[in-house]
Write a protein that holds these residues in place. Sequence first.
Motif, mmCIF file in Angstrom:
data_model
loop_
_atom_site.group_PDB
_atom_site.id
_atom_site.type_symbol
_atom_site.label_atom_id
_atom_site.label_comp_id
_atom_site.label_asym_id
_atom_site.label_seq_id
_atom_site.Cartn_x
_atom_site.Cartn_y
_atom_site.Cartn_z
ATOM 1 N N ALA A 195 15.811 21.301 3.666
ATOM 2 C CA ALA A 195 16.808 20.673 2.798
ATOM 3 C C ALA A 195 17.132 19.257 3.237
ATOM 4 O O ALA A 195 17.950 18.577 2.598
ATOM 5 N N LEU A 196 16.501 18.776 4.304
ATOM 6 C CA LEU A 196 16.790 17.447 4.860
ATOM 7 C C LEU A 196 15.670 16.477 4.519
ATOM 8 O O LEU A 196 14.489 16.783 4.707
ATOM 9 N N THR A 197 16.033 15.298 4.022
ATOM 10 C CA THR A 197 15.087 14.199 3.782
ATOM 11 C C THR A 197 15.424 13.048 4.709
ATOM 12 O O THR A 197 16.567 12.562 4.723
ATOM 13 N N LEU A 198 14.448 12.618 5.495
ATOM 14 C CA LEU A 198 14.622 11.483 6.406
ATOM 15 C C LEU A 198 13.827 10.298 5.871
ATOM 16 O O LEU A 198 12.691 10.456 5.413
ATOM 17 N N GLN A 199 14.419 9.101 5.938
ATOM 18 C CA GLN A 199 13.760 7.881 5.484
ATOM 19 C C GLN A 199 14.017 6.777 6.498
ATOM 20 O O GLN A 199 15.150 6.599 6.956
ATOM 21 N N ALA A 200 12.968 6.045 6.863
ATOM 22 C CA ALA A 200 13.118 5.002 7.883
ATOM 23 C C ALA A 200 12.086 3.913 7.664
ATOM 24 O O ALA A 200 11.038 4.134 7.039
ATOM 25 N N LYS A 230 10.224 11.641 5.031
ATOM 26 C CA LYS A 230 9.813 12.955 5.515
ATOM 27 C C LYS A 230 10.833 14.007 5.083
ATOM 28 O O LYS A 230 12.044 13.831 5.281
ATOM 29 N N ASP A 231 10.345 15.099 4.471
ATOM 30 C CA ASP A 231 11.190 16.228 4.099
ATOM 31 C C ASP A 231 11.053 17.326 5.134
ATOM 32 O O ASP A 231 9.930 17.730 5.496
ATOM 33 N N ILE A 232 12.213 17.834 5.592
ATOM 34 C CA ILE A 232 12.253 18.967 6.521
ATOM 35 C C ILE A 232 13.223 19.976 5.940
ATOM 36 O O ILE A 232 14.442 19.886 6.148
ATOM 37 N N ALA A 286 0.869 -1.176 0.000
ATOM 38 C CA ALA A 286 0.000 0.000 0.000
ATOM 39 C C ALA A 286 0.905 1.225 0.000
ATOM 40 O O ALA A 286 1.549 1.534 1.008
ATOM 41 N N VAL A 287 0.972 1.902 -1.140
ATOM 42 C CA VAL A 287 1.816 3.071 -1.297
ATOM 43 C C VAL A 287 0.969 4.311 -1.056
ATOM 44 O O VAL A 287 -0.147 4.423 -1.589
ATOM 45 N N HIS A 288 1.487 5.234 -0.264
ATOM 46 C CA HIS A 288 0.673 6.397 0.084
ATOM 47 C C HIS A 288 1.459 7.692 -0.068
ATOM 48 O O HIS A 288 2.688 7.715 -0.018
ATOM 49 N N ASP A 289 0.698 8.779 -0.237
ATOM 50 C CA ASP A 289 1.260 10.126 -0.188
ATOM 51 C C ASP A 289 1.308 10.555 1.279
ATOM 52 O O ASP A 289 1.575 9.722 2.135
ATOM 53 N N ALA A 290 1.077 11.813 1.542
ATOM 54 C CA ALA A 290 1.157 12.332 2.911
ATOM 55 C C ALA A 290 0.251 11.535 3.846
ATOM 56 O O ALA A 290 -0.927 11.283 3.550
ATOM 57 N N LEU A 291 0.812 11.121 4.990
ATOM 58 C CA LEU A 291 0.075 10.353 5.999
ATOM 59 C C LEU A 291 0.620 10.734 7.365
ATOM 60 O O LEU A 291 1.767 10.408 7.684
ATOM 61 N N GLY A 292 -0.179 11.426 8.169
ATOM 62 C CA GLY A 292 0.296 11.871 9.473
ATOM 63 C C GLY A 292 1.533 12.746 9.308
ATOM 64 O O GLY A 292 1.543 13.697 8.511
ATOM 65 N N PRO A 293 2.629 12.431 10.011
ATOM 66 C CA PRO A 293 3.832 13.256 9.895
ATOM 67 C C PRO A 293 4.681 12.936 8.657
ATOM 68 O O PRO A 293 5.677 13.614 8.394
ATOM 69 N N PHE A 294 4.295 11.911 7.881
ATOM 70 C CA PHE A 294 5.129 11.459 6.768
ATOM 71 C C PHE A 294 4.646 12.041 5.444
ATOM 72 O O PHE A 294 3.455 12.287 5.237
ATOM 73 N N ASP A 295 5.591 12.239 4.533
ATOM 74 C CA ASP A 295 5.271 12.755 3.196
ATOM 75 C C ASP A 295 4.919 11.653 2.206
ATOM 76 O O ASP A 295 4.357 11.920 1.150
ATOM 77 N N LEU A 333 17.471 3.408 8.675
ATOM 78 C CA LEU A 333 17.313 4.809 9.015
ATOM 79 C C LEU A 333 18.314 5.586 8.188
ATOM 80 O O LEU A 333 19.519 5.335 8.271
ATOM 81 N N GLY A 334 17.821 6.515 7.360
ATOM 82 C CA GLY A 334 18.718 7.243 6.476
ATOM 83 C C GLY A 334 18.334 8.694 6.338
ATOM 84 O O GLY A 334 17.211 9.101 6.659
ATOM 85 N N ALA A 335 19.294 9.480 5.834
ATOM 86 C CA ALA A 335 19.057 10.903 5.652
ATOM 87 C C ALA A 335 19.854 11.414 4.463
ATOM 88 O O ALA A 335 20.957 10.928 4.177
ATOM 89 N N VAL A 336 19.270 12.396 3.774
ATOM 90 C CA VAL A 336 19.960 13.113 2.700
ATOM 91 C C VAL A 336 19.832 14.606 2.999
ATOM 92 O O VAL A 336 18.713 15.105 3.241
ATOM 93 N N TYR A 337 20.970 15.304 2.982
ATOM 94 C CA TYR A 337 20.942 16.748 3.199
ATOM 95 C C TYR A 337 21.490 17.442 1.967
ATOM 96 O O TYR A 337 22.610 17.173 1.536
ATOM 97 N N ARG A 338 20.677 18.323 1.382
ATOM 98 C CA ARG A 338 21.057 19.053 0.179
ATOM 99 C C ARG A 338 21.842 20.291 0.574
ATOM 100 O O ARG A 338 21.254 21.315 0.984
#
Length: 703
Positions: free
Chosen positions: A399-404, A395-397, A348-357, A441-446
């Motif tokens: 310039a920071l993208t968090l993935q978990a 989750k995007d914050i 089940a693939v979703h767009d924005a859900l609660g705090p997640f993008d 748990l991962g992160a990308v910072y632009r």
Amino acid sequence: MLVRRILPASLYGLLVGGLVTAAVAEPVTDEQPIAVELDAIEVTAGVPVPGDPMLQAADVDVLTGEELRRRARLTLGETLESLPGVSSITAGNTVGKPVIRGLSGNQIQVLSNGVGVDYQQYGERHPPNIDPFLAERIEVVRGASSLLYGSGALGGAIDVQAPAFVFSPEGESAASGDTLFTYHSNNGQWDTGAKARASSDWLSIDAGLIRRSAGNLNTPNAKTAAESGDSSDPKFTGELPFTDFDQLNGQFGVGVQTDIGEFGVRYTQWNNENNYLLPNGKGIGLWLRNDQLQFTGAMPLASGWELKPTLSWQNNLRRANSAGTPLSAGYDGTVHLEFDRYVARFEAVHDALGPFDGGTLGVEYSNKIQYSRGTTVLASGGEVGNLALFAFESKDIGALTLQAGLRHDWHSVTGDAGKTSATVNFTGRDNHDYAEFTGSLGAVYRLTDQLAIASNLGRGFRAPSLFELYADGVHGGVSAIQEGNPDLDPETSLNIDLGLRWRSPSVQGSATLYRNAISDYIYLEDTGESRDDLPVFAYKQDDALLTGLELEARWQVTDRIELGATLDVVRGTNDRTDEDLPLLPADTLKVEATYRFPERGMVREPYFTLGVRHAAAKDAAPGEPFAQFDDMPFGTASTDAYTLVDLDLGFAFRAFGSRLARVDLAVRNLFDIEYRDFLDTYKGYALSPGRDISLSVSVPFGG
């Protein structure tokens, strides 16, 4: 008029964190300049939200389009070895078993359209039952990937994807295809294939078929050990007997578009017959077949949700003769392994859900039933089952993208004497149950629009296989007796990546450091014993550590000149013995330069590429497969450094309609250098392949 195409294959074409395509303005006259515009290719698998690989925490590469067409070879491993961190275990020019960051076989996961496939990958010479010609795109995830792919993805995952179902605008229909003709001079190999697709506004059909047939492999005509008196020289040079093969592979897919979503059914078959040359100069024949049937769906739901069910059936058959009995003698009944594997996966693939993008929630169930009908227990009969629940979010914050994500697997392996014809070392049914949590748990910072820093921490696991638990017999393909260990525990890994990624219109590159700590690493060890003049290898496990560095750079110097390079370094150590791990690739540097000539008359997109490959010397790890050849009166398991030069040139021309036909000439090992690649399993008694000149013609038809 704009024509879309991939830039020619410099830098082996791909970027860590950002494969690029090029839109090239086809000149109306020869005087018009070439305009280059770079766009990012989207990752579709192995990540919580599809998108630009530069902005994914996982280390991902994509091979597709014209670049895949030019890189595609007989085997999956050879097709991918241009990518950073990817190598290939070979037997001459066959097998092509991928290695990701020093791990291979059961420790990486090969998938077909997102579903893991089993190809009895415990053997060093057991190739993935996949033909790259039939693929539309291949995505490679480096590092522990059990979160989405479960048991086996300790070192990474490779998803080979068939053509997507494409539907025409309402009231329209389309049909097109491509043919391929390739000849290889080294072994007289002919590849003849065709692919076609047709579509309407509700129906999509595609099909592909390829026949590959080759004679014996040729190596440089060097002196043998018997002629030179040097025990490190090979036993065989020149033409190697019993290295021929014959393949016939195909697939057929049908997709429909309805009011509730898109659905598809796809059938794929891979057939292979080949000989292997043994150290005694005799051959061993193998008959391999793999069938796969998949049902897929994509159903948009309310509020940005999409349900993606996948049902898959795989039947795999492996038959092999006893050592010294080639294909020409017929099948003698020694090895007969067959299994059926069923997989049900719902995402089940979703767009924005609660705090997640965006993200993915999923459940997967698989069941494998295997029969061992041969006279030797290369692997026992039995069953392997797995049930998994997983969630992966992003989750995007700024310039920071968090993935978990998190995943839990319930896994069982059951040896069954009733499904094994030969005598096994257990009675009745012997069951092993495992339960494992994995996650990432991962992160990308632009840092800027062109520069990003990425890090990913992942935990992977792998349960022991039926072969590792119960093997008890002669493995003719490696000239050894192999014994299982019913007391094995699951492997678990903790992998961390740190990467710097750069992408601008003219310069792209990346630098990645990784560390993969594996608890209860499973490996074969030479016991020092022998039976019937064959060494005895038994499965053991210890903790292990792999570390490595991957560098890649690409520079579009001018509109016509492109330079690129990759560097791969990997180290692996057994924590208990402080010795090297088996089957690690040698340190490798690859450099390429491509020149694109002006177009003249009917000739379009002409190019010339000069490539140099350098591999460092490497010593065989104590007890690794084939290590015995360091102590034989011929051959070696350790290899010297070597440098090879390759050439590629080609052009396109207008054939039928608006599409371009293509002609490519490739020369591998231009100077016919004598060398032995460390991951070539013939290195113990033969050289690696000599010069090969291949001519490939691809002609499109239809619109």
